[in-house]
Scaffold this motif. Structure first.
Motif, PDB file in Angstrom:
ATOM      1  N   ILE A  23       9.772   2.842 -12.836  1.00  0.00           N
ATOM      2  CA  ILE A  23      10.271   2.155 -11.649  1.00  0.00           C
ATOM      3  C   ILE A  23      11.590   1.456 -11.984  1.00  0.00           C
ATOM      4  O   ILE A  23      11.919   1.201 -13.139  1.00  0.00           O
ATOM      5  CB  ILE A  23       9.249   1.138 -11.119  1.00  0.00           C
ATOM      6  N   ARG A  24      12.326   1.120 -10.906  1.00  0.00           N
ATOM      7  CA  ARG A  24      13.585   0.400 -11.033  1.00  0.00           C
ATOM      8  C   ARG A  24      13.470  -0.926 -10.295  1.00  0.00           C
ATOM      9  O   ARG A  24      12.409  -1.293  -9.809  1.00  0.00           O
ATOM     10  CB  ARG A  24      14.741   1.256 -10.518  1.00  0.00           C
ATOM     11  N   PHE A  25      14.614  -1.620 -10.200  1.00  0.00           N
ATOM     12  CA  PHE A  25      14.603  -2.946  -9.597  1.00  0.00           C
ATOM     13  C   PHE A  25      14.199  -2.902  -8.133  1.00  0.00           C
ATOM     14  O   PHE A  25      13.453  -3.767  -7.658  1.00  0.00           O
ATOM     15  CB  PHE A  25      15.988  -3.593  -9.747  1.00  0.00           C
ATOM     16  N   ARG A  26      14.654  -1.899  -7.414  1.00  0.00           N
ATOM     17  CA  ARG A  26      14.326  -1.842  -5.984  1.00  0.00           C
ATOM     18  C   ARG A  26      12.827  -1.642  -5.763  1.00  0.00           C
ATOM     19  O   ARG A  26      12.260  -2.169  -4.820  1.00  0.00           O
ATOM     20  CB  ARG A  26      15.132  -0.750  -5.290  1.00  0.00           C
ATOM     21  N   HIS A  27      12.180  -0.879  -6.634  1.00  0.00           N
ATOM     22  CA  HIS A  27      10.737  -0.701  -6.495  1.00  0.00           C
ATOM     23  C   HIS A  27      10.001  -2.014  -6.772  1.00  0.00           C
ATOM     24  O   HIS A  27       9.089  -2.395  -6.026  1.00  0.00           O
ATOM     25  CB  HIS A  27      10.246   0.376  -7.462  1.00  0.00           C
ATOM     26  N   ALA A  28      10.411  -2.702  -7.831  1.00  0.00           N
ATOM     27  CA  ALA A  28       9.769  -3.982  -8.137  1.00  0.00           C
ATOM     28  C   ALA A  28      10.059  -5.020  -7.064  1.00  0.00           C
ATOM     29  O   ALA A  28       9.197  -5.862  -6.758  1.00  0.00           O
ATOM     30  CB  ALA A  28      10.250  -4.484  -9.502  1.00  0.00           C
ATOM     31  N   LEU A  29      11.244  -4.986  -6.454  1.00  0.00           N
ATOM     32  CA  LEU A  29      11.589  -5.951  -5.404  1.00  0.00           C
ATOM     33  C   LEU A  29      10.719  -5.754  -4.175  1.00  0.00           C
ATOM     34  O   LEU A  29      10.195  -6.717  -3.602  1.00  0.00           O
ATOM     35  CB  LEU A  29      13.069  -5.815  -5.046  1.00  0.00           C
ATOM     36  N   VAL A  30      10.542  -4.511  -3.740  1.00  0.00           N
ATOM     37  CA  VAL A  30       9.708  -4.245  -2.567  1.00  0.00           C
ATOM     38  C   VAL A  30       8.258  -4.619  -2.847  1.00  0.00           C
ATOM     39  O   VAL A  30       7.572  -5.232  -2.016  1.00  0.00           O
ATOM     40  CB  VAL A  30       9.832  -2.765  -2.148  1.00  0.00           C
ATOM     41  N   ARG A  31       7.764  -4.280  -4.033  1.00  0.00           N
ATOM     42  CA  ARG A  31       6.389  -4.632  -4.384  1.00  0.00           C
ATOM     43  C   ARG A  31       6.188  -6.148  -4.417  1.00  0.00           C
ATOM     44  O   ARG A  31       5.185  -6.671  -3.931  1.00  0.00           O
ATOM     45  CB  ARG A  31       6.029  -4.037  -5.756  1.00  0.00           C
ATOM     46  N   GLY A  32       7.149  -6.852  -5.003  1.00  0.00           N
ATOM     47  CA  GLY A  32       7.015  -8.302  -5.085  1.00  0.00           C
ATOM     48  C   GLY A  32       7.127  -8.989  -3.740  1.00  0.00           C
ATOM     49  O   GLY A  32       6.389  -9.952  -3.460  1.00  0.00           O
ATOM     50  N   ALA A  33       8.056  -8.521  -2.885  1.00  0.00           N
ATOM     51  CA  ALA A  33       8.235  -9.150  -1.571  1.00  0.00           C
ATOM     52  C   ALA A  33       7.005  -8.961  -0.700  1.00  0.00           C
ATOM     53  O   ALA A  33       6.525  -9.908  -0.045  1.00  0.00           O
ATOM     54  CB  ALA A  33       9.474  -8.584  -0.897  1.00  0.00           C
ATOM     55  N   ILE A  34       6.454  -7.748  -0.676  1.00  0.00           N
ATOM     56  CA  ILE A  34       5.260  -7.506   0.136  1.00  0.00           C
ATOM     57  C   ILE A  34       4.032  -8.125  -0.532  1.00  0.00           C
ATOM     58  O   ILE A  34       3.068  -8.520   0.154  1.00  0.00           O
ATOM     59  CB  ILE A  34       5.074  -5.995   0.360  1.00  0.00           C
ATOM     60  N   GLY A  35       4.040  -8.250  -1.847  1.00  0.00           N
ATOM     61  CA  GLY A  35       2.921  -8.882  -2.536  1.00  0.00           C
ATOM     62  C   GLY A  35       2.754 -10.346  -2.181  1.00  0.00           C
ATOM     63  O   GLY A  35       1.629 -10.877  -2.243  1.00  0.00           O
ATOM     64  N   VAL A  36       3.846 -11.017  -1.802  1.00  0.00           N
ATOM     65  CA  VAL A  36       3.730 -12.416  -1.362  1.00  0.00           C
ATOM     66  C   VAL A  36       2.850 -12.514  -0.126  1.00  0.00           C
ATOM     67  O   VAL A  36       2.041 -13.444   0.020  1.00  0.00           O
ATOM     68  CB  VAL A  36       5.132 -12.996  -1.097  1.00  0.00           C
ATOM     69  N   ILE A  37       2.974 -11.533   0.768  1.00  0.00           N
ATOM     70  CA  ILE A  37       2.203 -11.572   2.016  1.00  0.00           C
ATOM     71  C   ILE A  37       0.770 -11.103   1.780  1.00  0.00           C
ATOM     72  O   ILE A  37      -0.184 -11.780   2.179  1.00  0.00           O
ATOM     73  CB  ILE A  37       2.895 -10.701   3.086  1.00  0.00           C
ATOM     74  N   GLU A  38       0.588  -9.963   1.126  1.00  0.00           N
ATOM     75  CA  GLU A  38      -0.763  -9.384   1.020  1.00  0.00           C
ATOM     76  C   GLU A  38      -1.575  -9.924  -0.138  1.00  0.00           C
ATOM     77  O   GLU A  38      -2.775  -9.655  -0.215  1.00  0.00           O
ATOM     78  CB  GLU A  38      -0.662  -7.853   0.917  1.00  0.00           C
ATOM     79  N   ILE A  39      -0.965 -10.682  -1.043  1.00  0.00           N
ATOM     80  CA  ILE A  39      -1.723 -11.245  -2.167  1.00  0.00           C
ATOM     81  C   ILE A  39      -1.752 -12.776  -2.100  1.00  0.00           C
ATOM     82  O   ILE A  39      -2.826 -13.385  -2.118  1.00  0.00           O
ATOM     83  CB  ILE A  39      -1.140 -10.775  -3.511  1.00  0.00           C
ATOM     84  N   LEU A  40      -0.574 -13.427  -2.009  1.00  0.00           N
ATOM     85  CA  LEU A  40      -0.535 -14.882  -2.055  1.00  0.00           C
ATOM     86  C   LEU A  40      -0.963 -15.515  -0.742  1.00  0.00           C
ATOM     87  O   LEU A  40      -1.801 -16.427  -0.713  1.00  0.00           O
ATOM     88  CB  LEU A  40       0.876 -15.346  -2.441  1.00  0.00           C
ATOM     89  N   MET A  41      -0.396 -15.038   0.379  1.00  0.00           N
ATOM     90  CA  MET A  41      -0.661 -15.679   1.668  1.00  0.00           C
ATOM     91  C   MET A  41      -2.032 -15.342   2.222  1.00  0.00           C
ATOM     92  O   MET A  41      -2.622 -16.146   2.957  1.00  0.00           O
ATOM     93  CB  MET A  41       0.418 -15.295   2.677  1.00  0.00           C
ATOM     94  N   THR A  42      -2.568 -14.188   1.921  1.00  0.00           N
ATOM     95  CA  THR A  42      -3.890 -13.788   2.432  1.00  0.00           C
ATOM     96  C   THR A  42      -4.950 -13.802   1.335  1.00  0.00           C
ATOM     97  O   THR A  42      -6.045 -13.277   1.548  1.00  0.00           O
ATOM     98  CB  THR A  42      -3.813 -12.375   3.040  1.00  0.00           C
ATOM     99  N   PHE A  43      -4.621 -14.399   0.183  1.00  0.00           N
ATOM    100  CA  PHE A  43      -5.555 -14.503  -0.949  1.00  0.00           C
ATOM    101  C   PHE A  43      -6.079 -13.138  -1.406  1.00  0.00           C
ATOM    102  O   PHE A  43      -7.222 -13.013  -1.833  1.00  0.00           O
ATOM    103  CB  PHE A  43      -6.725 -15.428  -0.600  1.00  0.00           C
ATOM    104  N   GLY A  44      -5.258 -12.115  -1.282  1.00  0.00           N
ATOM    105  CA  GLY A  44      -5.594 -10.788  -1.759  1.00  0.00           C
ATOM    106  C   GLY A  44      -6.498  -9.970  -0.865  1.00  0.00           C
ATOM    107  O   GLY A  44      -6.886  -8.850  -1.240  1.00  0.00           O
ATOM    108  N   VAL A  45      -6.826 -10.482   0.362  1.00  0.00           N
ATOM    109  CA  VAL A  45      -7.732  -9.732   1.244  1.00  0.00           C
ATOM    110  C   VAL A  45      -7.078  -8.457   1.734  1.00  0.00           C
ATOM    111  O   VAL A  45      -7.682  -7.363   1.717  1.00  0.00           O
ATOM    112  CB  VAL A  45      -8.169 -10.623   2.424  1.00  0.00           C
ATOM    113  N   VAL A  46      -5.813  -8.547   2.170  1.00  0.00           N
ATOM    114  CA  VAL A  46      -5.108  -7.356   2.669  1.00  0.00           C
ATOM    115  C   VAL A  46      -4.921  -6.332   1.549  1.00  0.00           C
ATOM    116  O   VAL A  46      -5.079  -5.123   1.758  1.00  0.00           O
ATOM    117  CB  VAL A  46      -3.757  -7.767   3.283  1.00  0.00           C
ATOM    118  N   ALA A  47      -4.605  -6.796   0.356  1.00  0.00           N
ATOM    119  CA  ALA A  47      -4.402  -5.866  -0.766  1.00  0.00           C
ATOM    120  C   ALA A  47      -5.701  -5.161  -1.133  1.00  0.00           C
ATOM    121  O   ALA A  47      -5.700  -3.959  -1.424  1.00  0.00           O
ATOM    122  CB  ALA A  47      -3.848  -6.623  -1.968  1.00  0.00           C
ATOM    123  N   CYS A  48      -6.826  -5.880  -1.094  1.00  0.00           N
ATOM    124  CA  CYS A  48      -8.114  -5.254  -1.414  1.00  0.00           C
ATOM    125  C   CYS A  48      -8.487  -4.201  -0.380  1.00  0.00           C
ATOM    126  O   CYS A  48      -8.950  -3.110  -0.731  1.00  0.00           O
ATOM    127  CB  CYS A  48      -9.195  -6.322  -1.507  1.00  0.00           C
TER     128      CYS A  48
END
Length: 336
Positions: free
Chosen positions: A101-126
């Motif tokens: 992966i490159r920076f753009r892949h890690a950036l998209v994963r990290g930005a969306i991870g804030v919503i589906e992991i941090l803000m929803t306590f990982g429910v959306v990611a699961c």
């Protein structure tokens, strides 16, 4: 196993990571990130005690974005998809085609991870990981990435068939120094799976590998040797040379060294793996057994009596039978 197709149309078999291992990796990453965030927050509070409330709130938001969002992005970019949690569990983030992966892949994963992991306590990611056939969360879908397992249980290695005996020592003079490791790996994989291939497909693959090997050795492949047997004989010669370098003796793990091997081809019954097109080796003629020397078991000798009666008539007439108690232990019967 999941089959990924690279840009060169090569199919890769990778094992996608499932929810339990991914959840454990994320939990380890979050523990490290939270510890670092608490330490940074305490340091900022102590350093900004004289600032007003608006400045302190701005520093808190900056610290949150820097540690909990920017930290994982930077780590995955610099490590090519291996954060601390993934390194501990044995996972890696790769592209859909199997590349790093490159920076753009890690950036998209990290930005969306804030919503589906941090803000929803990982429910959306699961939920997304359970629904996906390859265990991908929303960040992987939008970034075009996949989390795969790097540490896979090692199974028993495939059986490497030996070459026919009549090829022993025939390729001892080949120069194998220019053969790349990738070609050796391809030849070994073919030899271990040749019995699983269609005969026509296997023969075509063997011919292609034999031509590539001959191009690197500088010596054309012999026309009277099947390509599969030629590959097996060259691989065995390479193993013998490596064993001689490792042990430094005339006897190797695969047999005697070429110096101690017979100069001519070894004859005998056909042995090794049944290679397509391999000719049957001729049987060696049995040499005459000298008189007074014990022959091999199961081989009849005309000059040794059996049960007291000679199998060959003497010119002096029949010999009398010798009782067993007076018969010598060697089996030799003196003349009457």
């Amino acid at each position: 196993m999941s089959e990924l197709v690279t840009g060169e149309a090569v199919a890769l078999e990778l094992r996608p990571a499932r929810l339990p291992s991914r959840a454990l990796a994320v939990l380890l990453d979050l523990i490290v990130a939270v510890v670092v965030y608490i330490a940074v927050t305490v340091a900022l509070v102590a350093a900004s005690a004289s600032l007003d409330d608006a400045a302190q709130v701005a520093l808190s938001i900056a610290a949150f974005l820097l540690v909990l969002v920017g930290g994982p992005i930077a780590v995955e970019t610099l490590s090519h998809g291996r954060s601390l949690g993934k390194l501990a569990v044995g996972l890696r983030v790769v592209r859909d085609d199997g590349g790093p992966i490159r920076f753009r892949h890690a950036l998209v994963r990290g930005a969306i991870g804030v919503i589906e992991i941090l803000m929803t306590f990982g429910v959306v990611a699961c939920i997304a990981s359970l629904v996906s056939a390859r265990g991908r969360r929303l960040g992987d879908v939008f970034a075009g990435t996949l989390v795969v397992r790097e540490r896979i249980p090692v199974g028993p290695s495939g059986f490497l068939p030996p070459p026919p005996p009549w090829l022993a020592g025939r390729f001892s003079g080949l120069d194998l120094s220019a053969v790349p490791d990738g070609l050796w790996l391809a030849i070994r994989q073919y030899l271990t799976r040749m019995h699983q291939l269609d005969p026509q497909v296997g023969w075509a693959m063997a011919e292609r590998l034999a031509s590539d090997l001959a191009a690197h050795t500088g010596t054309p492949a012999p026309q009277d040797v099947p390509p599969g047997a030629y590959l097996a004989a060259v691989v065995q010669e390479r193993q013998a040379r490596e064993a001689r370098r490792a042990y430094g003796s005339g006897t190797t793990a695969t047999g005697p060294s070429p110096a101690s091997r017979p100069s001519g081809p070894v004859v005998g019954p056909q042995g090794g793996y049944p290679y397509p097109g391999a000719p049957a080796a001729p049987l060696a003629p049995q040499p005459p057994v000298p008189y007074g020397v014990e022959a091999a078991p199961g081989v009849a000798r005309p000059d040794v009596p059996v049960d007291g009666v000679s199998s060959e008539k003497s010119s002096e007439g029949p010999r009398p039978a010798v009782p067993p108690e007076s018969r010598p232990a060697s089996g030799f019967v003196p003349p009457a």
